[in-house]
Scaffold this motif. Structure first.
Motif, PDB file in Angstrom:
ATOM      1  N   LYS A 164       0.826  -1.212   0.000  1.00 47.77           N
ATOM      2  CA  LYS A 164       0.000   0.000   0.000  1.00 47.77           C
ATOM      3  C   LYS A 164       0.855   1.254   0.000  1.00 47.77           C
ATOM      4  O   LYS A 164       2.006   1.237   0.455  1.00 47.77           O
ATOM      5  CB  LYS A 164      -0.933   0.014   1.210  1.00 47.77           C
ATOM      6  CG  LYS A 164      -0.227   0.018   2.554  1.00 47.77           C
ATOM      7  CD  LYS A 164      -1.197   0.291   3.707  1.00 47.77           C
ATOM      8  CE  LYS A 164      -1.509   1.780   3.831  1.00 47.77           C
ATOM      9  NZ  LYS A 164      -2.180   2.136   5.083  1.00 47.77           N
ATOM     10  N   LEU A 165       0.260   2.293  -0.480  1.00 48.31           N
ATOM     11  CA  LEU A 165       0.797   3.626  -0.260  1.00 48.31           C
ATOM     12  C   LEU A 165      -0.182   4.374   0.628  1.00 48.31           C
ATOM     13  O   LEU A 165      -1.398   4.094   0.627  1.00 48.31           O
ATOM     14  CB  LEU A 165       0.948   4.416  -1.555  1.00 48.31           C
ATOM     15  CG  LEU A 165       1.899   3.861  -2.610  1.00 48.31           C
ATOM     16  CD1 LEU A 165       1.115   3.119  -3.676  1.00 48.31           C
ATOM     17  CD2 LEU A 165       2.704   4.989  -3.254  1.00 48.31           C
ATOM     18  N   GLY A 166       0.317   5.306   1.373  1.00 48.15           N
ATOM     19  CA  GLY A 166      -0.528   6.204   2.146  1.00 48.15           C
ATOM     20  C   GLY A 166      -0.028   7.621   1.955  1.00 48.15           C
ATOM     21  O   GLY A 166       1.107   7.843   1.493  1.00 48.15           O
ATOM     22  N   LEU A 167      -0.884   8.565   2.280  1.00 51.94           N
ATOM     23  CA  LEU A 167      -0.514   9.984   2.222  1.00 51.94           C
ATOM     24  C   LEU A 167      -0.068  10.395   0.817  1.00 51.94           C
ATOM     25  O   LEU A 167       0.908  11.125   0.649  1.00 51.94           O
ATOM     26  CB  LEU A 167       0.575  10.291   3.257  1.00 51.94           C
ATOM     27  CG  LEU A 167       0.222   9.866   4.696  1.00 51.94           C
ATOM     28  CD1 LEU A 167       1.389  10.082   5.640  1.00 51.94           C
ATOM     29  CD2 LEU A 167      -1.012  10.589   5.204  1.00 51.94           C
ATOM     30  N   LYS A 196      -5.168  13.823   2.584  1.00 52.90           N
ATOM     31  CA  LYS A 196      -4.633  13.000   3.676  1.00 52.90           C
ATOM     32  C   LYS A 196      -3.411  13.654   4.313  1.00 52.90           C
ATOM     33  O   LYS A 196      -3.228  13.611   5.532  1.00 52.90           O
ATOM     34  CB  LYS A 196      -4.258  11.618   3.141  1.00 52.90           C
ATOM     35  CG  LYS A 196      -5.418  10.688   2.949  1.00 52.90           C
ATOM     36  CD  LYS A 196      -5.969  10.132   4.248  1.00 52.90           C
ATOM     37  CE  LYS A 196      -4.901   9.498   5.103  1.00 52.90           C
ATOM     38  NZ  LYS A 196      -5.422   8.645   6.161  1.00 52.90           N
ATOM     39  N   MET A 239      -3.277  14.578   8.330  1.00 54.55           N
ATOM     40  CA  MET A 239      -2.350  13.952   9.271  1.00 54.55           C
ATOM     41  C   MET A 239      -1.118  14.821   9.557  1.00 54.55           C
ATOM     42  O   MET A 239      -0.287  14.461  10.383  1.00 54.55           O
ATOM     43  CB  MET A 239      -1.894  12.584   8.729  1.00 54.55           C
ATOM     44  CG  MET A 239      -3.025  11.612   8.429  1.00 54.55           C
ATOM     45  SD  MET A 239      -4.356  11.556   9.674  1.00 54.55           S
ATOM     46  CE  MET A 239      -3.492  11.121  11.168  1.00 54.55           C
ATOM     47  N   VAL A 297       3.921   7.442   2.042  1.00 53.30           N
ATOM     48  CA  VAL A 297       4.540   6.357   2.824  1.00 53.30           C
ATOM     49  C   VAL A 297       4.120   5.026   2.208  1.00 53.30           C
ATOM     50  O   VAL A 297       3.123   4.948   1.479  1.00 53.30           O
ATOM     51  CB  VAL A 297       4.113   6.429   4.315  1.00 53.30           C
ATOM     52  CG1 VAL A 297       4.734   7.635   4.992  1.00 53.30           C
ATOM     53  CG2 VAL A 297       2.588   6.459   4.460  1.00 53.30           C
ATOM     54  N   GLU A 343     -11.436   5.004   4.969  1.00 56.58           N
ATOM     55  CA  GLU A 343     -11.131   5.914   3.863  1.00 56.58           C
ATOM     56  C   GLU A 343     -11.249   5.157   2.541  1.00 56.58           C
ATOM     57  O   GLU A 343     -10.989   3.952   2.478  1.00 56.58           O
ATOM     58  CB  GLU A 343      -9.717   6.491   4.016  1.00 56.58           C
ATOM     59  CG  GLU A 343      -8.613   5.446   4.049  1.00 56.58           C
ATOM     60  CD  GLU A 343      -7.245   6.038   4.389  1.00 56.58           C
ATOM     61  OE1 GLU A 343      -7.176   7.111   5.003  1.00 56.58           O
ATOM     62  OE2 GLU A 343      -6.243   5.393   4.025  1.00 56.58           O
ATOM     63  N   GLU A 400     -10.246   3.966  -1.234  1.00 58.29           N
ATOM     64  CA  GLU A 400      -8.950   3.608  -1.823  1.00 58.29           C
ATOM     65  C   GLU A 400      -9.133   3.191  -3.280  1.00 58.29           C
ATOM     66  O   GLU A 400     -10.056   2.432  -3.585  1.00 58.29           O
ATOM     67  CB  GLU A 400      -8.338   2.392  -1.105  1.00 58.29           C
ATOM     68  CG  GLU A 400      -7.802   2.663   0.270  1.00 58.29           C
ATOM     69  CD  GLU A 400      -6.429   3.326   0.274  1.00 58.29           C
ATOM     70  OE1 GLU A 400      -5.740   3.297  -0.761  1.00 58.29           O
ATOM     71  OE2 GLU A 400      -6.070   3.861   1.335  1.00 58.29           O
ATOM     72  N   ILE A 434      -7.986   2.180   8.633  1.00 59.59           N
ATOM     73  CA  ILE A 434      -6.675   2.435   9.239  1.00 59.59           C
ATOM     74  C   ILE A 434      -6.856   2.543  10.746  1.00 59.59           C
ATOM     75  O   ILE A 434      -7.946   2.899  11.231  1.00 59.59           O
ATOM     76  CB  ILE A 434      -6.027   3.713   8.655  1.00 59.59           C
ATOM     77  CG1 ILE A 434      -6.984   4.903   8.715  1.00 59.59           C
ATOM     78  CG2 ILE A 434      -5.550   3.461   7.248  1.00 59.59           C
ATOM     79  CD1 ILE A 434      -6.338   6.216   8.298  1.00 59.59           C
ATOM     80  N   PHE A 453      -4.040   8.987  17.567  1.00 52.98           N
ATOM     81  CA  PHE A 453      -3.857   8.905  16.106  1.00 52.98           C
ATOM     82  C   PHE A 453      -2.866   9.981  15.651  1.00 52.98           C
ATOM     83  O   PHE A 453      -3.018  10.590  14.596  1.00 52.98           O
ATOM     84  CB  PHE A 453      -5.199   9.090  15.383  1.00 52.98           C
ATOM     85  CG  PHE A 453      -5.461   8.100  14.281  1.00 52.98           C
ATOM     86  CD1 PHE A 453      -4.699   8.099  13.129  1.00 52.98           C
ATOM     87  CD2 PHE A 453      -6.481   7.162  14.380  1.00 52.98           C
ATOM     88  CE1 PHE A 453      -4.941   7.195  12.107  1.00 52.98           C
ATOM     89  CE2 PHE A 453      -6.734   6.246  13.360  1.00 52.98           C
ATOM     90  CZ  PHE A 453      -5.958   6.268  12.221  1.00 52.98           C
ATOM     91  N   PHE A 474       1.223  11.231  15.047  1.00 56.18           N
ATOM     92  CA  PHE A 474       2.545  10.648  14.783  1.00 56.18           C
ATOM     93  C   PHE A 474       3.338  11.554  13.858  1.00 56.18           C
ATOM     94  O   PHE A 474       2.789  12.450  13.217  1.00 56.18           O
ATOM     95  CB  PHE A 474       2.388   9.268  14.134  1.00 56.18           C
ATOM     96  CG  PHE A 474       1.321   9.216  13.071  1.00 56.18           C
ATOM     97  CD1 PHE A 474       1.479   9.845  11.857  1.00 56.18           C
ATOM     98  CD2 PHE A 474       0.117   8.554  13.313  1.00 56.18           C
ATOM     99  CE1 PHE A 474       0.482   9.811  10.888  1.00 56.18           C
ATOM    100  CE2 PHE A 474      -0.888   8.519  12.348  1.00 56.18           C
ATOM    101  CZ  PHE A 474      -0.702   9.146  11.135  1.00 56.18           C
ATOM    102  N   SER A 492      -0.296   2.571   9.497  1.00 54.79           N
ATOM    103  CA  SER A 492      -1.617   2.472  10.147  1.00 54.79           C
ATOM    104  C   SER A 492      -2.517   1.390   9.540  1.00 54.79           C
ATOM    105  O   SER A 492      -3.715   1.345   9.824  1.00 54.79           O
ATOM    106  CB  SER A 492      -2.380   3.806  10.107  1.00 54.79           C
ATOM    107  OG  SER A 492      -1.625   4.865  10.606  1.00 54.79           O
TER     108      SER A 492
END
Ligand code: 0L1
Ligand code: MG
Length: 258
Positions: free
Chosen positions: A59-62, A67, A71, A77, A103, A105, A138, A145, A147, A158
């Motif tokens: 996966k990718l996040g952000l 997003k 965050m 990430v 969320e 995707e 997540i 939550f 970081f 997450s």
């Protein structure tokens, strides 16, 4: 002081097991580099695979501004998707998690291995069997939550659960940057976006992940799913909450917190 990757991985896995939020690693060490953070993530994955879990994908996040702003972290990430996290029945047991959020995707299922470096958008699309809609749940293991970038990398970005739509579409039958997404919570629209929210095109996200893994001698594998990231911000998922992600050209996905 050097970072003990296995020790911090065990710390995060205990938080998962005990459904208990924990203090961010960066609050407890002088420095957590990005390389150390990915090494903790790898050690965490090793522990989970050692318990008999298997990899369903990555996966990718952000990858969207929505997003990153939510965050307070300004870079994409990368993480892993465990087979045990894939939901098959449209319900998520909220009590198994700490403070889950849902969320939408954009999801790719791969027909071929994909290995960086040097992967571009077209190479990435060549490896894709089908584009699907999804919802990721997540669940940061950190207090409130909250970081920093290395903390969330160590915590496998997450990742907690993912539900994937039944029917997708071949990648080149869609214009991925105009692929529409409407995110509903309890029947109300709470977010809208197009695929362009994800680095301009979700296929660019897939290429970016393949290139990132290539730097570490790793690859994406045929049959895996890859989440490109959420185009909207995430919403809390409580008992009784129903979330639905509707997409243009691919099936919608619903999830209920139970
Ligand atoms: O929202 C978060 O917990 C940040 C990590 C990335 C999660 C995601 O976008 O899948
Ligand atoms: Mg996500």
């Amino acid at each position: 002081m050097s970072i003990d990757h296995a020790e911090w991985a065990a710390y995060l896995l205990a938080a998962v097991d005990e459904r208990q939020e924990v203090a961010a690693i960066t609050k407890q060490v002088d420095e957590l580099s990005i390389d150390d953070a990915y090494a903790v993530q790898a050690a965490l994955l090793e522990l989970q695979l050692g318990r008999g879990d298997t990899l369903a994908g990555a996966k990718l996040g952000l990858t969207s501004a929505a997003k990153q702003e939510q965050m307070g972290v300004a870079e994409p990430v990368y993480g892993w998707v465990l087979q045990s996290s894939v939901i098959v029945d449209g319900e998520v047991a909220v009590g198994e998690l700490i403070h889950p959020r849902a969320e939408p995707e954009v999801v790719f299922r791969l027909a071929q291995d994909l290995a960086g470096p040097g992967i571009g958008r077209e190479d990435a699309l060549d490896a894709v069997e089908v584009v699907l809609g999804g919802i990721e749940v997540i669940d940061s293991r950190y207090e409130a939550f909250s970081f920093t970038l290395p903390d969330v990398i160590a915590d496998n970005t997450s990742a907690a659960r993912v539900a994937i739509g039944a029917q997708g579409a071949p990648p080149r039958s869609l214009d991925l940057s105009t692929l529409g997404c409407v995110f509903d919570v309890d029947g109300e629209v709470v977010g809208t976006a197009t695929g362009a929210a994800l680095l301009g095109d979700p296929a660019e996200c897939l290429a970016m992940l393949a290139n990132h893994l290539g730097k570490h001698g790793q690859k994406l594998e045929a049959g895996w799913i890859v989440m490109a990231g959420a185009p909207t911000d995430a919403k809390p998922l409580g008992i009784g909450t129903v979330v639905k992600a509707r997409y243009s050209g691919v099936d919608a996905v619903s999830l209920k917190g139970v």
